[in-house]
Design an enzyme around this catalytic site. Sequence first.
Site, short mmCIF file in Angstrom:
data_model
loop_
_atom_site.label_atom_id
_atom_site.label_comp_id
_atom_site.label_asym_id
_atom_site.label_seq_id
_atom_site.Cartn_x
_atom_site.Cartn_y
_atom_site.Cartn_z
N HIS A 36 -6.12 2.28 6.32
CA HIS A 36 -4.96 2.84 5.63
C HIS A 36 -5.20 4.28 5.19
O HIS A 36 -4.33 5.14 5.32
CB HIS A 36 -4.55 1.95 4.45
CG HIS A 36 -3.75 0.76 4.89
ND1 HIS A 36 -4.32 -0.34 5.46
CD2 HIS A 36 -2.41 0.54 4.91
CE1 HIS A 36 -3.37 -1.20 5.80
NE2 HIS A 36 -2.20 -0.69 5.46
N LYS A 100 -2.17 -10.50 0.63
CA LYS A 100 -2.03 -11.40 -0.51
C LYS A 100 -1.90 -10.60 -1.79
O LYS A 100 -2.35 -9.45 -1.87
CB LYS A 100 -3.22 -12.36 -0.60
CG LYS A 100 -4.53 -11.72 -1.04
CD LYS A 100 -5.58 -12.77 -1.23
CE LYS A 100 -6.97 -12.19 -1.44
NZ LYS A 100 -7.25 -11.77 -2.82
#
Lengths: 187, 292
Positions: A36, A100
Amino acid sequence: MIQLVEPYTEDKIRALKMGDMVHLSGMVYTGRDAVHKFLHEGGKPPVDLTNQIIYHCGPVVIKEKGKWVVKAAGPTTSAREEPYQGHIIEKFSIRAVIGKGGMGPKTLEACKKVGCIYLHAIGGAAQVLAECVTGVLGVYLEEFGSPEAIWAFRVRDFPAVVTMDSHGNSLHAAVLEQSREQLKQLV
Amino acid sequence: MRNLKANLLELVRRTSAELPDDVVNVIARSARQEQEGSNAQYAMNIIVNNIDLAKLKSQPLCQDTGSILFFVKAPRAFDQLAFEKAAREAVAEATAKGYLRQNSVDSITGKNTGNNLGPGSPSIHSHQQRGSRVDVRLILKGGGCENVGAQYSLPDVRVNANRDVDGVRRVILDAVIQTQGKGCGPGILGVCIGGDRATSYLHSKEQLLRTMDDVNPDPTLAALEKDIVVSANKLGIGPMGFGGATTLLGCKIGALNRLPASYFVSISYMCWAYRRQGFVLNDGGKIVEWLY
């Protein structure tokens, strides 16, 4: 149970709502902290991520008899990617992010704009989820270390819950607000 | 000590792939309490399946095989340096076999050592004990739950917590609110009241060596442990933060003396994938008992 099958079109994604339980079948690309940061800083993705799904996952993959074998592949905490995710969703028209713990307002906004959802996998369920990986099609950016690389997985019937939809709804925001209200009764 | 490396390798394998019975029982009970057809029940069913599958396949329950924390109690004559060497070799081999993920990263260069060895990994806490037996316990604690650990310094005006049991309760429940969704709930809390910043966190982790069904010998702490679980489960956060009945599976609290000026409450959150195991070795180095 709703089936979400590749190709991941905007229509299919927009039809999903917060709280929907889905089984996902098709390609997913793992990417976590290092990936990322790399993409956010303008790094060129080694695979075409357009209309694809990013999975926040650092799997255990080992080579047995010259073939990659996925030993464990559950989700990692997504909140760490919040500074980058919205930008990456918009830049590559990402259709879903699997992880999550949910994500924040920037990601929710990008989901709404682009037509993307957040799919909450079951944290810790590395074996159930590894069983859903039917093929390892490649590994990229391995120099980030095995858990931080981009793994191209084909999955079948991967279970997840839509906790952030493309219409501005977030189950995480709702549960947080409700639990804060409950706490006031308890202290 | 003969076979020590092989025994430690088996300890790592078991800890990574199999949850202890006391934890499995509590998870199974809470799975039955979630509403039929809810997101929470969906999550708990997958968790229960995952526990069975990992054991069957002898593979990591969770891909984040976590910090590797050994707790050793041994007689005076026990060779700690030999133990540390055997533990390092067992960890490297367990990583090559896929029982452990490559999980040790140089904090400055960002390079993964690839074998789980490096400064601070594995972490080994040793103490002496009388008699001839050697107790070795292992906890594998993933990064997701470690990241949501918290240390409060009381008084804490944000949550109106004073230096008393009610203040402790307030900060623990605040930690549960802050943690929601992120630490792979339903979770278990290890808490230490008091100590300095370092001993307090360590003692909070040592609480996680206790079994789910034990009762704190201190009645004040026993009552607080019970209250925290009941209260947290009224918050409605539920498994994975999806909303639901079970937010916490357990809470274990210890206390250390503190300085007059300090009042720390340290909270180690353990995810449902509560990987702890241990064995007892006799003076011949043979495993005579599994501890959990």
